[in-house]
Design an enzyme around this catalytic site. Structure first.
Site, PDB file in Angstrom:
ATOM      1  N   GLU A   1       0.818  -1.210   0.000  1.00  0.00           N
ATOM      2  CA  GLU A   1       0.000   0.000   0.000  1.00  0.00           C
ATOM      3  C   GLU A   1       0.856   1.265   0.000  1.00  0.00           C
ATOM      4  O   GLU A   1       0.574   2.195  -0.737  1.00  0.00           O
ATOM      5  CB  GLU A   1      -0.957   0.020   1.196  1.00  0.00           C
TER       6      GLU A   1
ATOM      7  N   ASP B   1      -6.201   8.278  -1.062  1.00  0.00           N
ATOM      8  CA  ASP B   1      -5.750   7.370  -0.011  1.00  0.00           C
ATOM      9  C   ASP B   1      -4.581   8.003   0.729  1.00  0.00           C
ATOM     10  O   ASP B   1      -3.692   8.602   0.112  1.00  0.00           O
ATOM     11  CB  ASP B   1      -5.315   6.036  -0.613  1.00  0.00           C
TER      12      ASP B   1
ATOM     13  N   ASN C   1       3.501   9.399  13.596  1.00  0.00           N
ATOM     14  CA  ASN C   1       2.813   8.707  14.687  1.00  0.00           C
ATOM     15  C   ASN C   1       1.717   7.834  14.064  1.00  0.00           C
ATOM     16  O   ASN C   1       0.722   8.356  13.562  1.00  0.00           O
ATOM     17  CB  ASN C   1       2.209   9.714  15.659  1.00  0.00           C
TER      18      ASN C   1
END
Length: 147
Positions: free
Chosen positions: A54, A72, A106
């Protein structure tokens, strides 16, 4: 004095948006610590394989070229039609998160959202890259060199 303040503020801005590119083992350790190994029946190898295809483990990955006009975002390439909200596309925002938050280093919120995705009936089949590259394949190579 004023220029020092401006430079300091700009450096804080750039630090906040730095991307992290994980190694597969580093990502595997992080995912395991967040309870992803076996989550909803998917092994750690499945999660690492999916992230490889991905985003190539890049937290700042972005694909704005989906056929339906959606985009995305981040490590798991979470879509703004279903999972996150941006200002460019109407969204269900099932993860209740701004898409921009999925593109920092993060990944705790990315993991929380990925867990939400697999709770849907499609499970990991929500990720086309997982279906094409990981589903029903020998995934042992994704953790072979990790401790």
């Amino acid at each position: 004095m004023r220029s020092t303040l401006i430079i300091s503020l700009l450096s804080c801005f750039f630090v906040a948006y730095e991307a992290k590119v994980f190694s597969k083992c580093e990502l595997a350790r992080k995912l395991k610590a967040q309870g992803m190994d076996g989550y909803r029946g998917y092994s750690l190898e499945n999660w690492v394989c999916m992230a490889k295809y991905e985003s190539n483990f890049n937290t700042k990955a972005f694909n704005g070229k989906n056929a339906n006009g959606s985009s995305d975002y981040g490590l798991f390439q979470l879509n703004n039609k279903w999972w996150c909200k941006d200002n460019n596309y109407s969204s269900s925002n099932a993860c209740n998160i701004m898409c921009s938050e999925l593109m920092d280093d993060n990944i705790d919120d990315d993991i929380t959202c990925a867990k939400r995705v697999v709770r849907d009936p499609n499970g990991m089949s929500a990720w086309v890259a997982w279906v094409n590259h990981c589903k029903d394949k020998d995934l042992s190579k994704y953790l072979a060199s990790c401790n």
